[in-house]
Design a protein around this motif. Structure first.
Motif, mmCIF file in Angstrom:
data_model
loop_
_atom_site.group_PDB
_atom_site.id
_atom_site.type_symbol
_atom_site.label_atom_id
_atom_site.label_comp_id
_atom_site.label_asym_id
_atom_site.label_seq_id
_atom_site.Cartn_x
_atom_site.Cartn_y
_atom_site.Cartn_z
ATOM 1 N N SER A 55 0.831 -1.207 0.000
ATOM 2 C CA SER A 55 0.000 0.000 0.000
ATOM 3 C C SER A 55 0.866 1.257 0.000
ATOM 4 N N VAL A 56 1.993 1.220 0.713
ATOM 5 C CA VAL A 56 2.924 2.357 0.699
ATOM 6 C C VAL A 56 3.452 2.575 -0.717
ATOM 7 N N CYS A 57 3.827 1.476 -1.375
ATOM 8 C CA CYS A 57 4.340 1.563 -2.754
ATOM 9 C C CYS A 57 3.293 2.167 -3.688
ATOM 10 N N ILE A 58 2.058 1.689 -3.576
ATOM 11 C CA ILE A 58 0.978 2.146 -4.457
ATOM 12 C C ILE A 58 0.667 3.624 -4.224
ATOM 13 N N ILE A 59 0.545 4.011 -2.962
ATOM 14 C CA ILE A 59 0.188 5.398 -2.639
ATOM 15 C C ILE A 59 1.283 6.363 -3.093
ATOM 16 N N GLU A 60 2.541 6.008 -2.828
ATOM 17 C CA GLU A 60 3.626 6.906 -3.228
ATOM 18 C C GLU A 60 3.768 6.964 -4.747
ATOM 19 N N GLN A 61 3.543 5.850 -5.407
ATOM 20 C CA GLN A 61 3.575 5.846 -6.872
ATOM 21 C C GLN A 61 2.482 6.767 -7.424
ATOM 22 N N TYR A 62 1.318 6.690 -6.830
ATOM 23 C CA TYR A 62 0.204 7.550 -7.249
ATOM 24 C C TYR A 62 0.537 9.027 -7.037
ATOM 25 N N LEU A 63 1.052 9.361 -5.865
ATOM 26 C CA LEU A 63 1.349 10.757 -5.548
ATOM 27 C C LEU A 63 2.417 11.331 -6.475
ATOM 28 N N ILE A 79 -7.355 8.640 -0.119
ATOM 29 C CA ILE A 79 -6.253 8.047 -0.881
ATOM 30 C C ILE A 79 -5.551 6.983 -0.045
ATOM 31 N N LEU A 80 -5.375 7.275 1.231
ATOM 32 C CA LEU A 80 -4.722 6.335 2.144
ATOM 33 C C LEU A 80 -5.500 5.024 2.225
ATOM 34 N N MET A 81 -6.794 5.125 2.484
ATOM 35 C CA MET A 81 -7.599 3.916 2.638
ATOM 36 C C MET A 81 -7.825 3.209 1.310
ATOM 37 N N ALA A 82 -7.917 3.979 0.231
ATOM 38 C CA ALA A 82 -8.075 3.354 -1.085
ATOM 39 C C ALA A 82 -6.820 2.564 -1.452
ATOM 40 N N GLY A 83 -5.649 3.113 -1.096
ATOM 41 C CA GLY A 83 -4.399 2.393 -1.349
ATOM 42 C C GLY A 83 -4.334 1.091 -0.576
ATOM 43 N N LEU A 84 -4.768 1.137 0.686
ATOM 44 C CA LEU A 84 -4.789 -0.072 1.515
ATOM 45 C C LEU A 84 -5.830 -1.060 0.986
ATOM 46 N N PHE A 85 -6.945 -0.539 0.530
ATOM 47 C CA PHE A 85 -8.029 -1.358 -0.021
ATOM 48 C C PHE A 85 -7.555 -2.097 -1.278
ATOM 49 N N ILE A 86 -6.872 -1.381 -2.164
ATOM 50 C CA ILE A 86 -6.329 -1.990 -3.387
ATOM 51 C C ILE A 86 -5.317 -3.070 -3.033
ATOM 52 N N SER A 87 -4.431 -2.741 -2.108
ATOM 53 C CA SER A 87 -3.373 -3.671 -1.711
ATOM 54 C C SER A 87 -3.942 -4.947 -1.105
ATOM 55 N N SER A 88 -4.970 -4.815 -0.275
ATOM 56 C CA SER A 88 -5.565 -5.995 0.365
ATOM 57 C C SER A 88 -6.195 -6.919 -0.673
ATOM 58 N N LYS A 89 -6.788 -6.342 -1.699
ATOM 59 C CA LYS A 89 -7.394 -7.158 -2.758
ATOM 60 C C LYS A 89 -6.321 -7.821 -3.616
ATOM 61 N N PHE A 90 -5.228 -7.108 -3.835
ATOM 62 C CA PHE A 90 -4.149 -7.643 -4.670
ATOM 63 C C PHE A 90 -3.445 -8.807 -3.974
ATOM 64 N N ILE A 91 -3.164 -8.665 -2.678
ATOM 65 C CA ILE A 91 -2.501 -9.734 -1.925
ATOM 66 C C ILE A 91 -3.450 -10.910 -1.735
ATOM 67 N N GLY A 92 -4.712 -10.616 -1.437
ATOM 68 C CA GLY A 92 -5.730 -11.662 -1.339
ATOM 69 C C GLY A 92 -5.570 -12.545 -0.110
ATOM 70 N N VAL A 129 -4.254 6.499 -12.537
ATOM 71 C CA VAL A 129 -3.042 7.320 -12.545
ATOM 72 C C VAL A 129 -1.782 6.453 -12.607
ATOM 73 N N ILE A 130 -1.769 5.332 -11.884
ATOM 74 C CA ILE A 130 -0.583 4.460 -11.909
ATOM 75 C C ILE A 130 -0.638 3.474 -13.074
ATOM 76 N N ASN A 131 -1.662 3.635 -13.911
ATOM 77 C CA ASN A 131 -1.815 2.795 -15.105
ATOM 78 C C ASN A 131 -1.895 1.312 -14.744
ATOM 79 N N PHE A 132 -2.552 1.023 -13.624
ATOM 80 C CA PHE A 132 -2.761 -0.348 -13.148
ATOM 81 C C PHE A 132 -1.432 -1.094 -12.946
ATOM 82 N N SER A 133 -0.372 -0.340 -12.710
ATOM 83 C CA SER A 133 0.959 -0.936 -12.539
ATOM 84 C C SER A 133 1.230 -1.172 -11.053
ATOM 85 N N ILE A 134 0.970 -2.398 -10.610
ATOM 86 C CA ILE A 134 1.171 -2.771 -9.209
ATOM 87 C C ILE A 134 2.356 -3.733 -9.122
ATOM 88 N N PRO A 135 3.324 -3.464 -8.251
ATOM 89 C CA PRO A 135 4.501 -4.345 -8.150
ATOM 90 C C PRO A 135 4.109 -5.790 -7.837
#
Length: 259
Positions: A55-63, A79-92, A129-135
């Motif tokens: 989530s830190v990676c995603i949020i900073e990449q977005y900013l 933005i903070l909670m959305a980043g955590l929300f995205i990350s939780s879904k990605f990790i699963g 904004v990050i073009n769906f680019s998640i590490p």
């Protein structure tokens, strides 16, 4: 089974050969308070350290990307909670953060009213904004593999990951402090500045320093000769032991101050 073992060895070999991250390292953006809030939310909902780090990676990449293309104000809490929300879904797996919980947490810490559709809109905005680019892998993944490989190689029956993850999380909560401290130490001349840049894009640098810190404060140093351990880390990571010891020293200092 034999085929799987061969594949595992090949994958590990490829992972060890590629030491650099696929991008230039950029200085931390998020302040300690923001990271502490993110950590608090992660802990409250029992989310894995991988979720927090990602989530830190995603949020900073977005900013960073947003700074170059938008002047519209943003709601930092969303933005903070959305980043955590995205990350939780990605990790699963068990790392599920519901939209209701995310919004409820946001309301509890900001004393403002939010709707689920606002969280969804922020999620869409970040991904666009990050073009769906998640590490695909983060420092937490590299740390886990490095620790597992070392313990198996030396037949050490000890689970270091809870402590390693705790140190890593603490390190990320205080990212600006340890980064600036290391940066100052390497600001003597152009040569050391260049060396620091190379260290920061080496995917093993932080994991190895965290692992070394863990060895300092556990019984591992009584099981395996410490000099041998550091020399082996140097061989695996292609990072000179002086750099690893210096980074571990900075982390230990932060860890002791927090404790």
């Amino acid at each position: 089974m034999a085929g799987n073992n061969v594949n595992d060895v090949e994958l590990l070999s490829d992972w060890l050969k590629d030491t650099s991250e696929p991008h230039e390292f950029e200085e931390p953006i998020l302040d300690d308070f923001v990271l502490q809030t993110l950590q608090f939310a992660s802990d409250k909902f029992d989310l894995d350290v991988h979720v927090f780090i990602l989530s830190v990676c995603i949020i900073e990449q977005y900013l960073r990307k947003r700074e170059n293309g938008s002047v519209c104000p943003i709601d930092e809490g969303l933005i903070l909670m959305a980043g955590l929300f995205i990350s939780s879904k990605f990790i699963g797996g068990t790392n599920h953060l519901s939209s209701e919980d995310a919004v409820g947490f946001l309301e509890s810490v900001t004393f403002r009213d939010y709707e689920i559709h606002m969280l969804m809109r922020s999620e869409e905005e970040i991904l666009r904004v990050i073009n769906f680019s998640i590490p695909l892998a983060t420092v937490a993944d590299h740390l886990g593999l490095l620790s597992q490989m070392y313990l198996e190689r030396h037949k050490i029956n000890m689970n270091l990951m809870p402590l390693c993850n705790h140190i890593l999380q603490m390190l990320y909560v205080r990212r600006k402090k340890w980064y600036n401290e290391l940066k100052n130490l390497y600001s003597q001349d152009e040569e050391t500045i260049v060396a620091f840049r190379f260290l920061m894009i080496n995917k093993f640098y932080i994991p190895a320093a965290v692992l070394l810190t863990c060895w300092h404060i556990t019984e591992v140093k009584t099981i395996v000769d410490f000099n041998t351990a550091v020399n082996e880390l140097q061989l695996i990571t292609k990072i000179q032991r002086d750099h690893l010891n210096l980074a571990a020293g900075v982390i230990l200092n932060l860890f002791e101050k927090k404790s």
